[in-house]
Write an enzyme that holds these catalytic residues in place. Structure first.
Site, PDB file in Angstrom:
ATOM      1  CG  HIS A 307      81.687  -4.579   3.328  1.00 51.35           C
ATOM      2  ND1 HIS A 307      81.438  -3.730   2.064  1.00 51.35           N
ATOM      3  CD2 HIS A 307      80.318  -4.671   3.723  1.00 51.35           C
ATOM      4  CE1 HIS A 307      80.158  -3.066   1.996  1.00 51.35           C
ATOM      5  NE2 HIS A 307      79.613  -3.873   3.175  1.00 51.35           N
ATOM      6  CG  ASP A 365      75.737  -8.526   8.791  1.00 54.42           C
ATOM      7  OD1 ASP A 365      76.142  -8.529   7.588  1.00 54.42           O
ATOM      8  OD2 ASP A 365      74.335  -8.119   8.925  1.00 54.42           O
TER       9      ASP A 365
HETATM   10  C1  SDX Z   1      76.523  -7.165   4.080  1.00 51.26           C
HETATM   11  O1  SDX Z   1      77.588  -4.637  -0.121  1.00 51.26           O
HETATM   12  C2  SDX Z   1      77.241  -4.068   1.061  1.00 51.26           C
HETATM   13  O2  SDX Z   1      77.063  -3.219   1.184  1.00 51.26           O
HETATM   14  C3  SDX Z   1      76.437  -5.235   1.793  1.00 51.26           C
HETATM   15  C4  SDX Z   1      76.121  -4.865   3.528  1.00 51.26           C
HETATM   16  C5  SDX Z   1      74.864  -3.985   3.267  1.00 51.26           C
HETATM   17  O3  SDX Z   1      74.788  -2.839   4.136  1.00 51.26           O
HETATM   18  O4  SDX Z   1      73.807  -3.936   2.378  1.00 51.26           O
HETATM   19  O5  SDX Z   1      77.158  -3.955   3.859  1.00 51.26           O
HETATM   20  C6  SDX Z   1      75.700  -5.979   4.272  1.00 51.26           C
HETATM   21  O6  SDX Z   1      76.236  -8.212   3.163  1.00 51.26           O
HETATM   22  C7  SDX Z   1      77.775  -7.228   4.789  1.00 51.26           C
HETATM   23  C8  SDX Z   1      78.603  -8.429   4.393  1.00 51.26           C
HETATM   24  C9  SDX Z   1      78.193  -9.943   5.342  1.00 51.26           C
HETATM   25  N1  SDX Z   1      78.756 -10.803   4.746  1.00 51.26           N
HETATM   26  C10 SDX Z   1      79.687 -11.553   5.648  1.00 51.26           C
HETATM   27  O7  SDX Z   1      79.875 -11.329   6.746  1.00 51.26           O
HETATM   28  C11 SDX Z   1      79.774 -12.970   4.910  1.00 51.26           C
HETATM   29  C12 SDX Z   1      81.441 -13.272   5.119  1.00 51.26           C
HETATM   30  N2  SDX Z   1      81.947 -12.260   4.225  1.00 51.26           N
HETATM   31  C13 SDX Z   1      82.363 -12.738   2.956  1.00 51.26           C
HETATM   32  O8  SDX Z   1      81.569 -13.819   2.439  1.00 51.26           O
HETATM   33  C14 SDX Z   1      83.200 -11.581   1.960  1.00 51.26           C
HETATM   34  O9  SDX Z   1      83.727 -10.896   2.808  1.00 51.26           O
HETATM   35  C15 SDX Z   1      81.896 -10.897   1.254  1.00 51.26           C
HETATM   36  C16 SDX Z   1      80.865 -11.554   0.531  1.00 51.26           C
HETATM   37  C17 SDX Z   1      81.346  -9.710   2.144  1.00 51.26           C
HETATM   38  C18 SDX Z   1      82.678  -9.845   0.331  1.00 51.26           C
HETATM   39  O10 SDX Z   1      83.396 -10.584  -0.534  1.00 51.26           O
HETATM   40  P1  SDX Z   1      84.310 -10.133  -1.682  1.00 51.26           P
HETATM   41  O11 SDX Z   1      84.397  -8.644  -1.637  1.00 51.26           O
HETATM   42  O12 SDX Z   1      83.490 -10.771  -2.965  1.00 51.26           O
HETATM   43  O13 SDX Z   1      85.520 -10.529  -1.559  1.00 51.26           O
HETATM   44  P2  SDX Z   1      86.086 -12.184  -1.779  1.00 51.26           P
HETATM   45  O14 SDX Z   1      84.997 -12.941  -1.593  1.00 51.26           O
HETATM   46  O15 SDX Z   1      86.603 -12.070  -3.287  1.00 51.26           O
HETATM   47  O16 SDX Z   1      87.332 -12.420  -0.870  1.00 51.26           O
HETATM   48  C19 SDX Z   1      88.490 -11.673  -0.934  1.00 51.26           C
HETATM   49  C20 SDX Z   1      89.580 -12.857  -0.297  1.00 51.26           C
HETATM   50  C21 SDX Z   1      89.248 -14.255  -0.874  1.00 51.26           C
HETATM   51  O17 SDX Z   1      90.360 -14.639  -0.805  1.00 51.26           O
HETATM   52  P3  SDX Z   1      91.416 -15.137  -1.929  1.00 51.26           P
HETATM   53  O18 SDX Z   1      90.514 -15.715  -2.889  1.00 51.26           O
HETATM   54  O19 SDX Z   1      91.627 -13.775  -2.403  1.00 51.26           O
HETATM   55  O20 SDX Z   1      92.738 -15.549  -1.532  1.00 51.26           O
HETATM   56  O21 SDX Z   1      89.239 -12.278   1.110  1.00 51.26           O
HETATM   57  C22 SDX Z   1      88.698 -13.908   1.428  1.00 51.26           C
HETATM   58  C23 SDX Z   1      88.484 -14.462   0.284  1.00 51.26           C
HETATM   59  O22 SDX Z   1      88.554 -15.927   0.423  1.00 51.26           O
HETATM   60  N3  SDX Z   1      87.747 -13.696   2.475  1.00 51.26           N
HETATM   61  C24 SDX Z   1      87.475 -13.919   3.722  1.00 51.26           C
HETATM   62  C25 SDX Z   1      86.229 -13.566   4.063  1.00 51.26           C
HETATM   63  N4  SDX Z   1      85.883 -12.722   3.262  1.00 51.26           N
HETATM   64  C26 SDX Z   1      86.570 -12.427   2.121  1.00 51.26           C
HETATM   65  N5  SDX Z   1      88.000 -15.141   4.339  1.00 51.26           N
HETATM   66  C27 SDX Z   1      87.825 -15.565   5.437  1.00 51.26           C
HETATM   67  N6  SDX Z   1      86.737 -14.954   6.132  1.00 51.26           N
HETATM   68  C28 SDX Z   1      85.633 -14.013   5.373  1.00 51.26           C
HETATM   69  N7  SDX Z   1      84.853 -13.396   6.165  1.00 51.26           N
END
Ligand code: SDX
Length: 430
Positions: A307, A365
């Site tokens: 998140h 989710d």
């Molecule tokens: C919702 O914003 C909100 O409030 C949203 C929400 C709401 O109620 O409105 O809460 C609803 O959208 C919840 C999130 C649902 N999305 C997912 O479950 C999809 C999977 N999650 C990711 O895509 C990710 O965690 C995000 C998009 C939710 C958040 O991403 P960020 O904060 O931009 O973080 P990032 O993408 O920069 O990741 C940081 C690191 C990265 O690794 P590095 O590049 O630093 O080495 O963490 C890794 C990412 O690769 N990472 C994951 C991961 N999520 C982040 N690795 C594996 N699996 C994951 N799910």
């Protein structure tokens, strides 16, 4: 709002004093509104990770502590003690309602649940296999072609009517999108039912026989609505605010929010998460998918994990997990293989240093899809259900922004890395 302290920015021999404000909760903010005019520089913050885009009094999140408050009330208390329409009242008006105020609000919503009969025709233009989110974006946007007496955002009464119409009609439209996709006739709202039971009726009733919503499922549905109602300045809410800043009508703004919510990184994650759990299929394949999630060369991510704000447990996921246990147990499917895979996946991931180091926890989710599937919804309806719930959050934030005397049209700038001025080259010389 009076500054509480001053930040001094020094560079290139210059020194700029910027006012700072202290919130009732959360980090202090540095007011950079005059930075460009005073120092001829922009700030750079793709994704707005460190940017407060507005003032708000609706929802507070502490990502490190896993706290979510709606008008000061913790989400776990609202999920256990309140019901969705009462939470809608709280988000819209700022306080928990008296009995009389709640009854009046529920009556107003209930009496707006039908859509204009001509809107039924829109659905006939879509393919039956259209994703319900595609249908919802189209039909909710088309509400501005019907409800001309609630388009003027400068009229307080029209804003109120638009808010009630959206909270009341978006479930009807979502249910119609589902019925259309399975070739069944639309089911009209029933005013004697509560909000969640009415939604289940519009989705699962058929004209050939009476329908009685299972009260356990209705309570679980209502709780899912509460848990998804609002979430500060998330991507879709920020989309609604940005659309509204141009003066667009409320139905157009909410249609924009639905479009943004659809993405798998946001509201589309509940569908993607259940599809991922089905792809994993059994607990013995979990190590394979954990490895893929950690592999930088593999675009696969653990859907339902991570998140932007929560670097601790998403408090909604905790409530959702309890609800999943209750609902599946009551439905006699406690040993649901997907629930077993989800629980084992969560256990393994939380023990893995990659997820611990990056502070990746289950989000809202991760468990919701398991409950929705057990209730009989196809995965394609998971994000529309998220949109039904989030409509009240979007419209509450929309109302707050319109009432903000500091409202300006949203217009970010950029860090330009393209070509500087150059002359046109005739094709003969290229
Ligand atoms: C919702 O914003 C909100 O409030 C949203 C929400 C709401 O109620 O409105 O809460 C609803 O959208 C919840 C999130 C649902 N999305 C997912 O479950 C999809 C999977 N999650 C990711 O895509 C990710 O965690 C995000 C998009 C939710 C958040 O991403 P960020 O904060 O931009 O973080 P990032 O993408 O920069 O990741 C940081 C690191 C990265 O690794 P590095 O590049 O630093 O080495 O963490 C890794 C990412 O690769 N990472 C994951 C991961 N999520 C982040 N690795 C594996 N699996 C994951 N799910």
């Amino acid at each position: 709002m009076q500054p509480t302290k001053t930040a001094t920015l020094s560079f290139d021999g210059k020194s700029i004093d910027l006012p700072m404000y202290s919130p009732t909760a959360g980090p202090d903010v540095i007011d950079i509104r005059k930075l460009y005019s005073q120092a001829d520089v922009f700030t750079y913050d793709p994704g707005f990770t460190s940017t407060a885009a507005c003032e708000s009094t609706i929802t507070f999140i502490d990502g490190d502590e896993g706290v979510l408050l709606h008008r000061g009330y913790p989400i776990d208390q609202l999920a256990s003690k309140s019901h969705f329409l009462e939470v809608c009242f709280l988000l819209l008006y700022g306080e928990l309602p008296s009995s009389a105020a709640l009854e009046d609000f529920e009556t107003r919503v209930t009496r707006h649940t039908m859509v204009h009969e001509q809107m039924h025709n829109f659905f006939r233009g879509f393919r039956r296999d259209a994703h319900p989110m595609a249908t919802m974006v189209g039909v909710v946007g088309a509400m501005s072609a019907f409800y001309h007496d609630s388009l003027d955002i400068n009229d307080t009464w029209q804003r109120e009517v638009a808010a009630i119409r959206l909270i009341a009609k978006v479930p009807t439209i979502a249910a119609m999108a589902y019925k259309y996709s399975i070739g069944q006739p639309f089911v009209y709202p029933r005013n004697e039912l509560d909000y969640a039971s009415n939604f289940l009726s519009m989705c699962f009733a058929v004209p050939a026989e009476p329908y009685y919503a299972n009260p356990i499922l209705a309570r679980a549905m209502d709780r899912i609505f509460i848990l998804h109602a609002d979430h500060e300045q998330n991507a879709s809410t920020s989309t609604v605010r940005l659309a509204s800043s141009s003066g667009a009508n409320p139905f157009a703004c909410i249609a924009a929010g639905i479009a943004c919510l659809w993405g798998p990184a946001h509201g589309g994650a509940n569908q993607a998460c259940l599809e991922m759990l089905k792809e994993i299929g059994s607990v013995d394949r979990i190590p394979e998918f954990i490895a893929r999630a950690k592999d930088k060369n593999d675009p696969f991510r653990l859907m339902g994990f991570g998140h932007r704000v929560y670097k601790n447990f998403d408090p909604r996921a905790t409530v959702m997990k309890q609800s999943a246990d209750e609902v599946l147990d009551l439905l006699g499917v406690a040993n649901n293989p997907l629930l077993q895979v989800a629980k084992e996946l969560e256990r393994v991931a939380l023990q893995d240093e990659y997820f611990a180091e990056k502070k990746l926890f289950p989000n809202v989710d991760f468990y919701s899809g398991i409950i929705l599937e057990a209730m009989g919804f196809p995965t394609s309806m998971f994000t529309p259900i998220f949109a039904v719930s989030r409509t009240v959050g979007w419209i509450s934030q929309w109302k707050e922004q319109i009432a903000d005397p500091n409202l300006k049209i949203g217009r970010p700038r950029q860090l330009y890395l393209g070509e500087t001025t150059r002359d046109y080259t005739d094709i003969e010389k290229r």
